[in-house]
Design a protein around this motif. Structure first.
Motif, PDB file in Angstrom:
ATOM      1  N   THR A  69      32.395  39.363  47.635  1.00 43.59           N
ATOM      2  CA  THR A  69      32.868  39.342  46.244  1.00 43.59           C
ATOM      3  C   THR A  69      33.532  40.658  45.842  1.00 43.59           C
ATOM      4  O   THR A  69      34.263  40.694  44.862  1.00 43.59           O
ATOM      5  CB  THR A  69      31.702  39.068  45.277  1.00 43.59           C
ATOM      6  N   SER A  70      33.259  41.739  46.612  1.00 45.75           N
ATOM      7  CA  SER A  70      33.864  43.020  46.274  1.00 45.75           C
ATOM      8  C   SER A  70      33.906  43.904  47.505  1.00 45.75           C
ATOM      9  O   SER A  70      33.273  43.620  48.527  1.00 45.75           O
ATOM     10  CB  SER A  70      33.083  43.720  45.151  1.00 45.75           C
TER      11      SER A  70
ATOM     12  N   TYR B  30      37.526  43.732  43.329  1.00 45.02           N
ATOM     13  CA  TYR B  30      36.753  42.490  43.237  1.00 45.02           C
ATOM     14  C   TYR B  30      37.640  41.318  43.639  1.00 45.02           C
ATOM     15  O   TYR B  30      38.859  41.325  43.409  1.00 45.02           O
ATOM     16  CB  TYR B  30      36.229  42.304  41.809  1.00 45.02           C
ATOM     17  N   PHE B  31      37.016  40.324  44.246  1.00 43.09           N
ATOM     18  CA  PHE B  31      37.739  39.155  44.748  1.00 43.09           C
ATOM     19  C   PHE B  31      37.299  37.904  44.000  1.00 43.09           C
ATOM     20  O   PHE B  31      36.110  37.755  43.652  1.00 43.09           O
ATOM     21  CB  PHE B  31      37.488  38.963  46.245  1.00 43.09           C
ATOM     22  N   SER B  32      38.248  37.022  43.755  1.00 40.57           N
ATOM     23  CA  SER B  32      37.929  35.731  43.142  1.00 40.57           C
ATOM     24  C   SER B  32      37.134  34.889  44.140  1.00 40.57           C
ATOM     25  O   SER B  32      37.002  35.235  45.328  1.00 40.57           O
ATOM     26  CB  SER B  32      39.220  34.996  42.768  1.00 40.57           C
ATOM     27  N   ALA B  33      36.614  33.751  43.664  1.00 36.70           N
ATOM     28  CA  ALA B  33      35.826  32.884  44.540  1.00 36.70           C
ATOM     29  C   ALA B  33      36.655  32.412  45.731  1.00 36.70           C
ATOM     30  O   ALA B  33      36.181  32.396  46.876  1.00 36.70           O
ATOM     31  CB  ALA B  33      35.300  31.687  43.751  1.00 36.70           C
TER      32      ALA B  33
ATOM     33  N   GLU C 217      39.358  33.906  46.977  1.00 40.17           N
ATOM     34  CA  GLU C 217      39.647  35.044  47.844  1.00 40.17           C
ATOM     35  C   GLU C 217      38.432  35.407  48.695  1.00 40.17           C
ATOM     36  O   GLU C 217      38.559  35.722  49.886  1.00 40.17           O
ATOM     37  CB  GLU C 217      40.078  36.244  47.003  1.00 40.17           C
ATOM     38  N   SER C 218      37.243  35.344  48.099  1.00 31.97           N
ATOM     39  CA  SER C 218      36.018  35.653  48.828  1.00 31.97           C
ATOM     40  C   SER C 218      35.809  34.683  49.983  1.00 31.97           C
ATOM     41  O   SER C 218      35.455  35.080  51.101  1.00 31.97           O
ATOM     42  CB  SER C 218      34.806  35.602  47.893  1.00 31.97           C
TER      43      SER C 218
ATOM     44  N   SER D 175      37.373  25.794  45.896  1.00 33.67           N
ATOM     45  CA  SER D 175      38.614  26.095  45.190  1.00 33.67           C
ATOM     46  C   SER D 175      39.452  24.846  45.082  1.00 33.67           C
ATOM     47  O   SER D 175      39.420  23.985  45.951  1.00 33.67           O
ATOM     48  CB  SER D 175      39.391  27.182  45.935  1.00 33.67           C
TER      49      SER D 175
ATOM     50  N   ARG E 239      47.530  38.162  47.754  1.00 31.43           N
ATOM     51  CA  ARG E 239      46.702  38.832  46.743  1.00 31.43           C
ATOM     52  C   ARG E 239      45.661  39.737  47.407  1.00 31.43           C
ATOM     53  O   ARG E 239      45.427  40.872  46.964  1.00 31.43           O
ATOM     54  CB  ARG E 239      46.000  37.786  45.865  1.00 31.43           C
TER      55      ARG E 239
ATOM     56  N   LYS F  38      45.192  43.943  47.224  1.00 31.62           N
ATOM     57  CA  LYS F  38      43.949  44.592  46.827  1.00 31.62           C
ATOM     58  C   LYS F  38      43.439  45.543  47.909  1.00 31.62           C
ATOM     59  O   LYS F  38      42.830  46.570  47.599  1.00 31.62           O
ATOM     60  CB  LYS F  38      42.888  43.544  46.504  1.00 31.62           C
TER      61      LYS F  38
END
Length: 552
Positions: free
Chosen positions: A44-45, A54-57, A59-60, A87, A101, A105
């Motif tokens: 998550t991060s 921090y990563f979205s769901a 992205e995680s 997702s 994305r 990051k």
């Protein structure tokens, strides 16, 4: 510099509790140069120096899937299947968007990536060390599989170099091998979930060779199950992007492909004719056809390594015969000189291999066919070799097909058709071998004047490939009532091409029949079509001499 996962301004007790839980979950770190990226195990991060991202769901989940399959190219479809439960983003473009994305990051340059590499036409690959946890992604169906990669942890700081070599090898195999290639770093060869690649597997075992990475490469054919290429390698100790490893991988690929081609030809030739085996050994999983030049590349490498190998001599002789067969009229546009030169080389190669071939029925049957093709004066020897091979060999369908063709050429159409019908029964439906048998059978039926039996065999022959009808119809059509397609094919030809087509038909078929009536039946349809359009002068000299009755 001390690197820590940031807990913000949490109460010391809570901070201690989180630290305890974090140790239980086995934090995962990737160290790069002077700095580091430290990820939470739930993805998550991540801690980037003094900053936290921090990563979205989605992205995680994508980070988790990629990093737990380090070194393995995942297709966009595989990624979609793995992340779609968490997702709603389920398209190829959404995967690309998520990757971009994450790269932003992480400060990861797509042109010189440290984390996520792009495999054009393939998908994405995690370039760093693997994260702990199960893969959750099934093995990819592919033509070639690189994996498992054993001993990577033994390489220490050069582990990334080992992964890079595997990926460079996969890329080079994809370019030269003409198929899909996947890297399966943690693949268990005994796993029931393993998907066998269509062509072969490359297993890599890494070890420390002094200060540099060492590797033993072992290649195993999916068809024959034989290990066909083993080599110990010393890789240079170097930094990304590992240029020496890339050169090593690219230089190995021609040797790997040549060795695989040879072992699969040997294996397939025990159950199907050598020309079919040679062609099948160069087909990839998509069944995209390959050219005569593709086989020529493989054979050139093998013959350079083993110039005195009699089996290779026979394979190359049939390869030259194949050149004449598949080139069609092109070989004969400038006359027979090139064809006669090739015939001489075929004869020399077969003679050099004959002593070895006589004791191997599967090779003797090929030698018999080629000897009769280059010179009908070899008839007695060719029939002796073919009968002996058919009586003692284990490749029964193959020997029946070739002996059947030889019997048709030498006048015994009834015996030929009987053997070819048996070979047809033994051939797998829709296989190239069955196509091979159907051509021989049509050839015998046309020469024997048994046109009533021709239609069902001809229909299956034409069904094998969309262009088969266009190619065969001028030779297979009713000479007295030629089909519209046969007439259309003739209208598309120039006189020079029509003349070359007749030379071609006479050389690979009509002129091989011993009896005059069989030669005439074999060539009647194309000769009548050509003469009707261009006059008698279109018939080449060898055809006029061989079948004068067609011009009388």
């Amino acid at each position: 510099m001390e690197l820590r996962i940031g807990f913000g301004s949490l109460h010391p007790v809570l901070c201690s509790r989180v630290s305890f839980l974090n140790r239980r979950r086995r934090d995962w770190s990737i160290w790069l140069g002077a700095g580091s990226k430290v990820f939470w195990t739930d993805f998550t991060s991540a801690k980037l120096g003094d900053d936290t991202v921090y990563f979205s769901a989605a992205e995680s989940r994508l980070l988790e899937v990629l990093s737990r399959n380090a070194g393995r190219t995942l297709t966009r479809g595989q990624i979609i299947d793995a992340i779609s439960g968490d997702s709603s983003e389920k398209t190829d473009r959404s995967v690309d968007f998520l990757v971009n994305r994450i790269r932003r990051k992480l400060g990861d340059d797509a042109r010189n990536p440290r984390f996520i590499g792009t495999r054009y036409g393939g998908g994405y690959v995690w370039l760093g060390p693997p994260a702990p946890g199960p893969s959750a992604v099934q093995a990819t169906e592919a033509d070639i599989m690189v994996g498992p990669l054993r001993g990577l942890d033994l390489l220490g700081s050069q582990k990334a170099a080992g992964l890079a070599f595997a990926q460079y090898l996969a890329e080079a195999l994809g370019v030269d091998g003409g198929g899909t290639v996947t890297v399966e770093a943690d693949l268990n060869p005994a796993s029931s979930a393993r998907v066998e690649p269509a062509l072969f597997t490359v297993e890599l075992s890494f070890f420390r060779d002094g200060e540099a990475p060492g590797c033993v490469m072992s290649c195993r054919s999916s068809l024959s199950k034989q290990v066909f290429f083993v080599q110990r390698l010393s890789l240079m100790r170097e930094s990304a992007p590992y240029p020496s490893s890339k050169r090593t991988a690219e230089n190995l690929v021609p040797d790997i492909l040549a060795a695989r081609w040879r072992v699969d030809v040997d294996h397939m030739a025990s159950s199907e004719p050598l020309p079919v085996a040679m062609q099948n050994a160069t087909f990839n999983n998509s069944d995209a056809p390959v050219s005569w030049q593709d086989n020529d590349v493989q054979l050139a490498k093998l013959r350079a390594d083993r110039p005195d190998d009699p089996v290779l001599a026979l394979i190359y002789a049939h390869h030259l015969h194949t050149k004449i067969v598949i080139s069609g009229h092109k070989t004969f546009r400038s006359g027979l000189d090139e064809s006669l030169e090739i015939d001489g080389e075929i004869e020399r190669l077969v003679q050099s291999a004959l002593i070895t071939c006589q004791d191997n029925p599967d090779l003797a049957i090929i030698a018999a066919k080629l000897l009769y093709y280059v010179d009908r004066r070899y008839k007695t020897l060719a029939l002796e070799l073919a009968h002996k091979a058919n009586d003692s060999g284990t490749a029964v369908a193959t020997s029946m097909a070739i002996l059947g063709q030889l019997l048709a050429f030498t006048g015994d159409i009834d015996a030929a058709v009987d053997l070819l019908r048996q070979a047809e029964t033994l051939a797998a439906p829709k296989s190239r071998f069955r196509h091979y048998v159907h051509f021989f059978l049509c050839q015998a039926l046309v020469a024997g004047g048994r046109r009533a039996e021709l239609e069902p065999v001809r229909a299956e022959l034409y069904a094998f490939h969309p262009l088969a009808r266009l190619f065969y119809e001028p030779f297979m059509t009713d000479p007295d009532q030629p089909s519209l397609r046969a007439r259309a094919a003739m209208l598309s030809m120039s006189k020079a091409r029509a003349r070359a087509t007749l030379s071609y038909g006479h050389r690979i078929s009509g002129g091989l029949f011993e009896r005059a009536e069989h030669r005439a039946n074999s060539m009647r349809a194309p000769v009548k079509l050509c003469v009707r359009r261009f006059g008698r002068s279109v018939v080449p000299e060898e055809g006029a001499v061989s079948v004068p009755s067609l011009l009388g």
